[in-house]
Design an enzyme around this catalytic site. Structure first.
Site, PDB file in Angstrom:
ATOM      1  CD  GLU B 235       4.856  43.203  58.547  1.00  0.00           C
ATOM      2  OE1 GLU B 235       4.229  44.261  58.285  1.00  0.00           O
ATOM      3  OE2 GLU B 235       5.314  42.439  57.690  1.00  0.00           O
ATOM      4  CB  CYS B 272       5.229  45.792  55.235  1.00  0.00           C
ATOM      5  SG  CYS B 272       6.135  44.259  55.050  1.00  0.00           S
TER       6      CYS B 272
END
Lengths: 495, 495
Positions: B235, B272
């Site tokens: 990720e 994020c």
């Protein structure tokens, strides 16, 4: 230009890869929003059209593959059965993993309304295999998976059966058009360089591949090294070890020998599930029984001259190895053909040079390896790379000890009876295993193969009308869903 | 040497990577055969031990991360809630996709008895993130996923919180040992070079990673180029576009502005899922409202000096771009800190240089982009790379046209209300999206994250006693299974 016309055009008029890929991208705007009923109808239409063309396709397939009418008839039936199974699975709907979590302010962090399902990735490239001109080719499992998922498909046809590929592509494209699928949903390209460009093409979002370890690795590396890496689902190579216990040999040596002989010679041994190495108790004389079961085998035309030459090379390498005996057939092969060969050796020889002795030898051969005890056999089996299948033949009630754990770690399918050739298409089927048998942890056969071309998307606090039907509160399609953690199957009395 | 003692040892006495990996491999022999009840107990024990140590861990986490006690308290609660959710999912059992097909001689080819379930891959490497010292670190989602799957874990701790990582590792290892998990089931290593060696290590079968695009790409390339490629679940990076319609701005500009201000400054913007680019109607004055909502923001210590420096560099690059204005805050930042910055520009400027304007700028900033009409906005949004999230703020009943299709293709989570920061842990959560937000098509948050560390195995014609309990005919664990194509949930009246 539609890809329907593309596949019927002459070489001069064939569309470029950019045109085919652009058409696939344009089609995705429709397929991504297609209903399950539509996709199911597309798959069924393709199956019906292929079945209707069987009298034309099977002779063409035999001309190019030499696989014989009986085998090819069965393979086409299996191919269309797979398309129909996927058509039913699409409607059943649980492959979408629809999940609904209602808001819950008491969780950490507080939970909004979240609704998740799998959505199609985009255009998929499919590389067809030489050895299954129907089932792993233009309208094979990868194509069925992608269409079921709602992804346009670009097939790179195999050079071993170009005329069959073109004709199949015409029929598939025609059936899809008639069934209302969008232009560009199916394209067909040819040639090695075009295949390389296909894996690199920006519009391609995933690749399905069945073929050699070498070719698959090259394309996997291309897919992984793109500026935007894409999933590469490759089925590459397998040795498919078999372990026969002393009790099983004692009880039914001839049955096992004739079963093995039938399996490794089937289709001139050109199966990725061919049992390539068979572990038997030392002194059991099993190799000689297999040799007797094979008898005098005639040379059989192989798929291509190149495959036949590679088979002969592989045999020569094995037979030249100290400690390896040829117990049936001859390593010298007539060009373009394969005839059955049984080799034998010991676990000691295998363990001294596993790389050479346990490489896939694609064709009608098997290596019988004598072991002293089961631990000795398992040590050698551990040196086999990842495989599509692993088989144990034991007697009922026999203690298996570590056998099952070792075989399970090695393979994607573990057999306790029968032989690994012949891959039934069903919900529970698994075709894939640890590297180098496949490049991924997914199957390429059976309903769950659809999963490869889908990715999850969660919708947060969406208005009901904006949601895909599969996630609306009323569950209008009646598909299985997990609601607030509980799996609910509509139509069952629990619902 | 067990990894439990390893993590408590001084640097001089720390085990080598080979020792940690060897212990993980040895532990796998036990974890692969563990029962669901055992794995569930392991996860619960870890959760309980971490909760019990909250008073020690939270101050330590704050010392190293500067994230504040309130945030860290919530994050630890979310981390242990995730472990407990996974503990319940393991027992529920449907994540195994247990599938039973009874023999059917009428199919083509004939179907043997086939029983399929997901099995653990083997030791998993977990790279923890700087910005979630609990939830995406030593005992975070990747570790929980791997343990739930039955895979030993080797965590590469993040250098931004080494003391917290070591202490958490001690607690995790101790809890696992007390709960009866095997030695070696959990290991902890440190250092960049060790991380590289970890991805290359032959015993490691998969990698979970949360971090930067650059670092993630390097490790993804290593994983993919191994002699035996392994799955790399990374990720990496996301811009998380937000589209606000004219109707929504008209109806509730101040609410939206203050919501955005709260979201992009939360945790010094070190999420994020930070909303990095926000598309608003031209002339709406929305950027100025956001600036007003932000007010005079004080410098906040960032996770590391390096992250703060990168944030300042990113801001300077954006602000130096023709057509970009700074409407709140200043691009000059005090070393080691971040203070809120609002920038504004137009779709024309974005489309002229999307690579520069739409790169992730990790920290408390957002770029407000004015659009002329929705088509203009969507054209610019299409130039945003794959993202973890995409958000639309519209009014009830408003026609969304292509907005939903564009956002869905771009992101793994699509929001219709609220802001993308704050990721609830649940069955339906999805955290991941198209490249470059992730390297795979799987989630790294929520129950389905377990799937990443499992591979399917089918057993063919197995004696009932040889099968895992999950696949035995009597379904002794009472888990949901698909039997002959029909999904059956035991305990529901349908069963």
């Amino acid at each position: 230009m539609t890809t329907t016309t593309a596949t019927t055009a002459t070489t001069a008029a064939r569309p470029t890869l950019d045109e085919v890929a652009g058409a696939a991208r344009a089609a995705f705007a429709t397929t991504v929003a297609s209903t399950a009923a539509e996709r199911s109808a597309w798959l069924t239409a393709v199956a019906d059209a292929l079945d209707a063309a069987a009298d034309e396709l099977i002779p063409l397939a035999h001309e190019e593959s030499h696989l014989g009418t009986a085998r090819l008839t069965g393979e086409l039936a299996r191919t269309t059965a797979q398309l129909r199974l996927f058509a039913s699975a699409v409607v059943e709907g649980s492959y979408l993993e629809a999940t609904v979590d209602h808001p819950d302010p008491s969780t950490t962090p507080p939970r909004p309304d979240l609704r998740r399902m799998l959505r199609p990735l985009g255009p998929v490239a499919v590389f067809s295999a030489s050895n299954f001109p129907f089932a792993f080719s233009v309208a094979g499992g990868d194509t069925a998976s992608a269409l079921a998922a709602g992804c346009p498909v670009i097939v790179k046809g195999h050079s071993a059966h170009p005329r069959l590929s073109r004709r199949t592509a015409e029929i598939v494209a025609g059936a899809l058009a008639t069934a209302g699928a969008p232009d560009g949903v199916f394209g067909h390209v040819e040639g090695r360089e075009t295949g390389v460009a296909l894996v690199r093409h920006p519009e391609v979002r995933a690749v399905g591949f069945t073929g050699s370890l070498h070719g698959g690795r090259v394309l996997f590396d291309l897919a992984s090294s793109r500026p935007d890496p894409i999933p590469f689902y490759g089925e590459l190579s397998a040795v498919n070890p078999v372990l026969i216990t002393a009790a099983a040999v004692d009880a039914r040596a001839d049955e096992l020998a004739s079963g093995l002989a039938g399996s490794f010679t089937l289709g001139a041994g050109q199966f990725c599930t061919n049992p390539g190495v068979v572990f038997v108790p030392a002194g059991s004389g099993f190799a000689e029984r297999v040799a007797a079961a094979v008898g005098q085998s005639a040379p059989v035309p192989m798929l291509t001259d190149g495959i036949a030459a590679a088979f002969a090379d592989g045999l020569a390498g094995l037979a030249a190895h100290d400690g390896v005996d040829v117990v049936a057939g001859a390593t010298a092969q007539q060009p373009g053909t394969g005839s059955a060969v049984v080799l034998s050796t010991t676990t000691g020889t295998v363990l001294a040079d596993p790389g050479a002795l346990l490489a896939e030898c694609f064709g009608p051969s098997t290596l019988v390896v004598e072991y002293d005890d089961v631990d000795d056999a398992l040590a050698a089996i551990r040196s086999v790379g990842g495989s599509l299948t692993a088989t144990v033949h034991a007697e009922p009630g026999e203690e298996l000890g570590d056998i099952l754990a070792v075989l399970t770690e090695l393979a994607g399918r573990v057999l306790f009876a029968g032989w690994p050739t012949g891959v039934a298409v069903s919900w529970a089927q698994q075709h894939g295993g640890p590297w180098p048998s496949t490049t991924s942890i997914h199957t390429s056969v059976g309903v769950t193969a659809i999963r490869r071309f889908l990715r999850p998307v969660a919708y947060q606090d969406a208005p009901d009308a904006a949601l895909p039907a599969e996630l609306r509160e009323s569950n209008p399609l009646g598909i299985p869903r997990r609601v607030d953690g509980v799996l609910v199957v509509p139509g069952s009395p629990a619902d």
